[in-house]
Write an enzyme that holds these catalytic residues in place. Sequence first.
Site, PDB file in Angstrom:
ATOM      1  N   HIS A 170      -6.862  -5.987  -0.790  1.00 56.93           N
ATOM      2  CA  HIS A 170      -6.258  -4.860  -0.331  1.00 56.93           C
ATOM      3  C   HIS A 170      -4.939  -5.448   0.124  1.00 56.93           C
ATOM      4  O   HIS A 170      -3.990  -5.352   0.038  1.00 56.93           O
ATOM      5  CB  HIS A 170      -6.559  -3.677   0.029  1.00 56.93           C
ATOM      6  CG  HIS A 170      -5.906  -2.842   0.045  1.00 56.93           C
ATOM      7  ND1 HIS A 170      -5.266  -2.394  -1.143  1.00 56.93           N
ATOM      8  CD2 HIS A 170      -4.805  -1.777   1.195  1.00 56.93           C
ATOM      9  CE1 HIS A 170      -3.809  -1.294  -0.341  1.00 56.93           C
ATOM     10  NE2 HIS A 170      -4.157  -1.010   0.915  1.00 56.93           N
ATOM     11  N   ASP A 199      -8.825  -5.244  -4.822  1.00 57.03           N
ATOM     12  CA  ASP A 199      -8.552  -4.000  -4.065  1.00 57.03           C
ATOM     13  C   ASP A 199      -9.394  -3.579  -4.978  1.00 57.03           C
ATOM     14  O   ASP A 199      -9.412  -2.291  -5.458  1.00 57.03           O
ATOM     15  CB  ASP A 199      -7.095  -4.122  -3.947  1.00 57.03           C
ATOM     16  CG  ASP A 199      -6.567  -3.133  -3.165  1.00 57.03           C
ATOM     17  OD1 ASP A 199      -7.358  -2.358  -2.732  1.00 57.03           O
ATOM     18  OD2 ASP A 199      -5.106  -3.164  -3.051  1.00 57.03           O
ATOM     19  N   SER A 213       1.002  -1.612  -0.038  1.00 56.61           N
ATOM     20  CA  SER A 213       0.031   0.166  -0.038  1.00 56.61           C
ATOM     21  C   SER A 213       0.241   1.677   0.008  1.00 56.61           C
ATOM     22  O   SER A 213       1.420   1.554  -1.040  1.00 56.61           O
ATOM     23  CB  SER A 213      -0.954  -0.467   0.629  1.00 56.61           C
ATOM     24  OG  SER A 213      -1.965   1.077   0.687  1.00 56.61           O
TER      25      SER A 213
END
Length: 601
Positions: free
Chosen positions: A575, A543, A455
């Site tokens: 995610h 995601d 991320s």
Amino acid sequence: GARLHYVFNKDARGLSLSCHFQSFLPSCSNRFLSSYSLSGDLKAVVRVTSGQVVVWSDRCLKKILDLSALNKHGRVYEDAQFGCLAWSTCESRLLYVAEGKRSIGESYASASSPSAGEPRDKSVYWEDWGEGLTSKSVPVLCVADVAKGTVTVLQGVPSHVSPGQGLWAHDGESVFFVGWWHEPFRLGLRFCSNRRSALFCLDLEGNCECLSGDTSSVSSPRLSPDGRYLVYLEGQVFGPHSQCLSMQQYDLETRKISVLVDVVNRPKKDEFAGLYEALPPRCWASDSQRVVFSSARRNWRQTVQSFSLHSAEKFGSWKLLTIQNDLMVVHCSHLNEAPRLVIQYCGHSYIALGIEVTPIQRAGLCSFPGGPHSQFFAEWNVTTAVLVKLGFAVLMVNYRGSTGFGQDSILSLAGNIGSQDVKDVQRAVLTALADQTAEKLLTLDPDKVVVMGGSHGGFLACHLIGQFPDFYKACAVRNPVINAATLLGTSDIVDWRYSSVGLQYSYDQLPTPEALTTMLQKSPITYAPQIKAPVLLMLGGKDRRVSPYQGLELYRSLKSRGSPVRLLLFAEDAHSLARVDTQADCFLNVVLWFQQHLYLH
Ligand SMILES: *[C@@H]1O[C@H](CO)[C@@H](O)[C@H](O)[C@H]1NC(C)=O
């Protein structure tokens, strides 16, 4: 499957522990919620997939309610954002949250051509609550009467909010809940404690009242055992998605709100550093005077009891799971201490369960930027432990913007992504390498440094290999942010896309050339031509926070330049790439990638 079930008892002779097999619980693949009544006599289990509520009394089946057959609502919510399963004090009713019934025929009925029927509305878009909450749209509060075998959907929740995190008032005549604003549209809620929400009280007649302010973000309401005080967490709306929170107390008798724990802007060394995580499901001591919770303090997590810090040094992380009858159940671990449960009776001696793991020697360096708005604790982490066992030294960096260091530190990142955070991580890596040399340990090889992150951590890892192309020898990233400008239109938390580059957000915001330019300029894609390190990309096809097309943008730009890249696409993952087989697959691929490119075999 069967599992072990521990019961702790406290009597005049002290603590005792009994243990038995519990075979009736559904297996983990079958999503479920469970909850004990206050006396501990009854246990309710909701099997989300089959839509059943099963009530047990002393290990004997007492009642089964078939929610699907009752047909009052859709699927029960089992998530940590909205979901709850709360027993009333009288132990006859259960409060939970479920998807409201979609009356497909309704809008059709008011339409002009009645013969069109359902298909007309089948394609109408239902907003959802984003990453991790994609099947959740319109939650409703429901009450199951266990004795009567009935279910009621509570009426009277204001139409501009979506209810969740419900609990009963002491008298069983009303419930408290958090309502999240869903107008003008829903923004992602998972990991976001910055969504406008308020605390409400709803009686069973349908009269609803807002108890808290309505311009902030509210969560984790917990009622004292005597039913008088309601504590909850409060934070700001918008800005960083996880911030330092305050703990508020609502006195149900005087109807006054007071601040129990305030936001900490700049914690002093060794002092309480603020509150950053949800309260445990039960957090009150039995005297209704003390609240116990755990919170981050710099790189550690500690259990805070009567607002004084726990002093035990053995563990870097003390996470309070629950407190019942003044018995605290704490999950403890350290980087080199496997987790164990510690049962402690309000500050006295404890019984510990668990195993010991011995620390291990190290060799290469593996750097992990995490966060932001989360942090690495000095806690057990199996990935780290295995990497160390394989000979890597692992550096996990809580750069400025991570939680645990006060609100000012969190806010310092807005507008400075791609520079302040990148410099922090690089400096930490150089410091680690220099420290080793100074101590003449010489175990870290500066020519064998690799980087990994997910991320925003993936965004940082890509920045690092772009800004320091000769320094890192390999890179592995999970769902990285690659181009913040193109992410703008696809992320479920569009507000953070603006805040992260230092711009204000409002729901009606339109992109401007200036905003898009800033986003692009702060993105690692601009460094793609400089990248030399071989990149392993791991992407989740579902995601909603960081679209897999982000990773694909980097993949294409590296391919076109002949730079080594490998892409793993997990079509069914979101995610966090959290499915068990995905985690195993990712871990093995990362290790092989690093070993291959460091020429370690
Ligand atoms: C565990 O450590 C790995 C790096 O070794 C990191 O990627 C991961 O995010 C960590 N997990 C947690 C829960 O901190």
